[in-house]
Design a protein around this motif. Structure first.
Motif, PDB file in Angstrom:
ATOM      1  N   UNK A 106       0.864  -1.181   0.000  1.00 22.65           N
ATOM      2  CA  UNK A 106       0.000   0.000   0.000  1.00 22.65           C
ATOM      3  C   UNK A 106       0.904   1.235   0.000  1.00 22.65           C
ATOM      4  N   UNK A 107       0.744   2.105  -1.024  1.00 24.22           N
ATOM      5  CA  UNK A 107       1.669   3.231  -1.208  1.00 24.22           C
ATOM      6  C   UNK A 107       0.874   4.541  -1.196  1.00 24.22           C
ATOM      7  N   UNK A 108       1.240   5.398  -0.281  1.00 19.27           N
ATOM      8  CA  UNK A 108       0.618   6.712  -0.148  1.00 19.27           C
ATOM      9  C   UNK A 108       1.420   7.727  -0.965  1.00 19.27           C
ATOM     10  N   UNK A 109       0.728   8.450  -1.861  1.00 18.22           N
ATOM     11  CA  UNK A 109       1.358   9.473  -2.694  1.00 18.22           C
ATOM     12  C   UNK A 109       0.855  10.865  -2.273  1.00 18.22           C
ATOM     13  N   UNK A 110       1.521  11.549  -1.324  1.00 19.31           N
ATOM     14  CA  UNK A 110       1.160  12.943  -1.052  1.00 19.31           C
ATOM     15  C   UNK A 110       1.665  13.812  -2.195  1.00 19.31           C
ATOM     16  N   UNK A 111       0.797  14.647  -2.764  1.00 14.45           N
ATOM     17  CA  UNK A 111       1.189  15.291  -4.017  1.00 14.45           C
ATOM     18  C   UNK A 111       0.566  16.669  -4.173  1.00 14.45           C
ATOM     19  N   UNK A 112       0.961  17.349  -5.252  1.00 12.93           N
ATOM     20  CA  UNK A 112       0.378  18.636  -5.629  1.00 12.93           C
ATOM     21  C   UNK A 112      -0.933  18.416  -6.380  1.00 12.93           C
ATOM     22  N   UNK A 113      -1.811  19.419  -6.330  1.00 14.04           N
ATOM     23  CA  UNK A 113      -3.097  19.304  -7.025  1.00 14.04           C
ATOM     24  C   UNK A 113      -2.902  19.081  -8.519  1.00 14.04           C
ATOM     25  N   UNK A 114      -1.891  19.729  -9.105  1.00 11.13           N
ATOM     26  CA  UNK A 114      -1.672  19.633 -10.550  1.00 11.13           C
ATOM     27  C   UNK A 114      -0.605  18.608 -10.918  1.00 11.13           C
ATOM     28  N   UNK A 115      -0.382  17.632 -10.069  1.00  7.10           N
ATOM     29  CA  UNK A 115       0.593  16.580 -10.365  1.00  7.10           C
ATOM     30  C   UNK A 115       0.158  15.774 -11.593  1.00  7.10           C
ATOM     31  N   UNK A 116       1.134  15.295 -12.361  1.00  8.44           N
ATOM     32  CA  UNK A 116       0.841  14.484 -13.539  1.00  8.44           C
ATOM     33  C   UNK A 116       0.560  13.023 -13.184  1.00  8.44           C
ATOM     34  N   UNK A 117       0.777  12.645 -11.925  1.00  2.00           N
ATOM     35  CA  UNK A 117       0.479  11.284 -11.428  1.00  2.00           C
ATOM     36  C   UNK A 117       1.265  10.207 -12.170  1.00  2.00           C
ATOM     37  N   UNK A 118       2.430  10.548 -12.650  1.00  4.66           N
ATOM     38  CA  UNK A 118       3.174   9.648 -13.537  1.00  4.66           C
ATOM     39  C   UNK A 118       3.467   8.302 -12.891  1.00  4.66           C
ATOM     40  N   UNK A 126       2.307   6.842 -10.040  1.00  5.33           N
ATOM     41  CA  UNK A 126       1.195   6.035  -9.544  1.00  5.33           C
ATOM     42  C   UNK A 126       0.377   5.431 -10.684  1.00  5.33           C
ATOM     43  N   UNK A 127       0.311   6.097 -11.829  1.00  8.78           N
ATOM     44  CA  UNK A 127      -0.387   5.500 -12.968  1.00  8.78           C
ATOM     45  C   UNK A 127       0.368   4.295 -13.504  1.00  8.78           C
ATOM     46  N   UNK A 128       1.694   4.380 -13.497  1.00  6.04           N
ATOM     47  CA  UNK A 128       2.498   3.252 -13.964  1.00  6.04           C
ATOM     48  C   UNK A 128       2.468   2.076 -12.991  1.00  6.04           C
ATOM     49  N   UNK A 129       2.177   2.366 -11.707  1.00  8.36           N
ATOM     50  CA  UNK A 129       2.199   1.322 -10.678  1.00  8.36           C
ATOM     51  C   UNK A 129       0.815   0.829 -10.296  1.00  8.36           C
ATOM     52  N   UNK A 130      -0.217   1.394 -10.898  1.00  6.55           N
ATOM     53  CA  UNK A 130      -1.588   1.163 -10.450  1.00  6.55           C
ATOM     54  C   UNK A 130      -1.955  -0.320 -10.350  1.00  6.55           C
ATOM     55  N   UNK A 131      -1.440  -1.152 -11.244  1.00 11.00           N
ATOM     56  CA  UNK A 131      -1.778  -2.574 -11.234  1.00 11.00           C
ATOM     57  C   UNK A 131      -0.874  -3.386 -10.317  1.00 11.00           C
ATOM     58  N   UNK A 132       0.158  -2.745  -9.757  1.00 10.14           N
ATOM     59  CA  UNK A 132       1.145  -3.503  -8.971  1.00 10.14           C
ATOM     60  C   UNK A 132       1.128  -3.153  -7.490  1.00 10.14           C
ATOM     61  N   UNK A 133       0.589  -1.971  -7.134  1.00 11.52           N
ATOM     62  CA  UNK A 133       0.501  -1.574  -5.732  1.00 11.52           C
ATOM     63  C   UNK A 133      -0.892  -0.994  -5.490  1.00 11.52           C
TER      64      UNK A 133
END
Length: 455
Positions: A349-361, A363-370
């Motif tokens: 389980x991975x928590x991504x604290x981020x900016x509102x305008x983040x590109x989410x690069x 977490x999108x690549x890891x979405x199926x693995x974490x």
């Protein structure tokens, strides 16, 4: 242990040595602040005595009048700057870099690390800018000169002259150039604040960097050449602008110092903390940037069993400063970092604290693995740039910084454009600009690009 420094102006500048007593030190410290606040004309020993809670007569035990006190302070300043110049140039072997280091001291002759706790060098620098010439532009200048009251200024000028002659032994005007550099370092900040039509500098947060760059360009032009250590060719120093606030130990700052170029760093975004919920039972907290680490960790309690991940070494450094550790540090492009992190965090389980305008690069690549636990902890918005920024090299560090500048301004055709990563380069391409970007999205990667000749 801090090095204790004591500057000793000529005895003719005081009745009793003010640095020898606590009261004398208080007189020096508070006279600088008071003169800066009210100006020399309205400064009196009576006001100073009230400031320090003492009798006016006690001030006269040290100085006969305010002009003597001002000359004491300016002499202290000249000797202090001379001391700093010597300290700085000893760290450089190349004569050009020695001169550049000296110019940096003339522009910013203050150090919070000094052992002189009773004189605020920043405040004294401001006093010399505002009032310094009044210490020697008087009818009594010749009489004071015969007493040796300007030896500090002469010694500093001689020191800079020697640095100039090391570069150009046949230069005919080393003392004139040395004293002019020193005077310009004070005149132009004054002009920028009070007589702006007399200078090209703006009275803003970049005035120190721009003043140093102006003096460096002016000096190298007069000397007829400038350094390029890698190519051995004489070229004008480049002015670099990067859309990032640079830390003191920045790799880009170090490159500029060593190479003889100038660099200014300023983010074109505004940031604001927003309330967020920390998810329970996260195995990792993954940070995209130093800003995310700062905004998150300053407002949230970090559980003991959570491991910390950083997209790259810059963010990892901030994590170590704030928490003492970084359990994973990515290397290379976001896609490579995602692959590296997947190898250690698969199924977590991975928590991504981020900016509102983040590109989410990532977490999108890891979405199926974490299991992605997402939260916005700060806003990041572009601030439109109303005036063009003059630079030979422009480095963009995010697509939002690209929007902040290029939605309002254009880049000259001769400007060399660099981007910190592929997505930033793509944002530039969409606006009609071609930009090189390093394999590793880091300051060191940018340095490697800067050191290559431009096409």
């Amino acid at each position: 242990m801090a090095i204790q420094v004591r500057i000793l102006p000529p005895p003719a500048l005081y009745i009793s040595d003010p640095q020898g007593t606590d009261l004398g030190k208080r007189i020096l410290a508070n006279s600088i602040l008071l003169m800066n606040r009210v100006g020399l004309e309205d400064f009196t020993f009576k006001k100073l005595a009230e400031e320090i809670g003492s009798a006016e007569a006690s001030v006269y035990r040290y100085f006969s009048n305010k002009n003597q006190l001002l000359l004491y302070l300016t002499n202290w300043y000249w000797d202090w700057v001379h001391h700093l110049v010597i300290q700085e140039v000893l760290q450089e072997r190349d004569p050009w870099l020695r001169l550049k280091a000296a110019i940096g001291v003339l522009v910013r002759p203050y150090s919070r690390k000094s052992g002189v706790d009773y004189i605020d060098q920043w405040e004294l620098h401001q006093l010399v800018i505002n009032e310094g010439t009044k210490a020697y532009r008087t009818k009594l200048v010749d009489q004071k000169n015969r007493k040796g009251l300007f030896l500090g200024y002469k010694g500093l000028t001689e020191e800079i002259s020697k640095l100039i002659l090391r570069i150009h032994p046949q230069f005919k005007h080393p003392k004139a150039l040395a004293s002019s550099i020193f005077e310009m370092a004070h005149d132009h900040p004054f002009f920028a604040r009070h007589l702006p039509r007399l200078t090209d500098l703006e009275n803003d947060e970049d005035i120190g960097d721009n003043l140093e760059e102006m003096l460096w360009v002016w000096t190298t032009k007069l000397l007829g050449q400038s350094p390029n250590k890698r190519s051995g060719k004489a070229t004008a120093p480049s002015k670099v602008f990067v859309t990032r606030n640079l830390k003191a130990d920045s790799a880009l700052r170090h490159w500029a110092t060593v190479s003889g170029n100038s660099i200014t760093g300023r983010s074109l975004l505004k940031f604001q903390q927003v309330p967020f919920q920390v998810p329970a039972e996260a195995d990792w907290w993954f940070f995209y940037s130093s800003k995310a680490a700062e905004f998150c960790l300053f407002s949230a309690i970090l559980p003991d069993n959570v491991r910390l991940a950083a997209i790259g070494e810059g963010t990892a450094k901030t994590l170590r400063e704030l928490t003492g550790r970084a359990d994973f540090v990515g290397k290379g492009s976001p896609a490579r970092v995602a692959e590296q992190f997947k190898a250690v965090a698969e199924g977590d389980r991975v928590f991504f604290p981020r900016a509102r305008n983040s590109l989410l690069t990532i977490q999108r690549l890891l979405d199926e693995h974490v299991t992605v636990l997402d939260a916005i902890c700060y806003n990041n918005e572009p601030v439109p740039v109303k005036e063009p920024i003059r630079a030979d090299v422009f480095i963009f560090t995010s697509p939002l910084n690209v929007a902040a500048y290029l939605d309002q301004q254009e880049l000259a055709a001769s400007t060399r454009v660099l981007a910190i990563g592929g997505r930033t380069a793509a944002a530039l391409y969409q606006r009609g600009y071609s930009a090189n970007f390093p394999q590793s999205p880091s300051e060191q990667g940018l340095v490697d690009l800067l050191e290559r000749p431009s096409a």
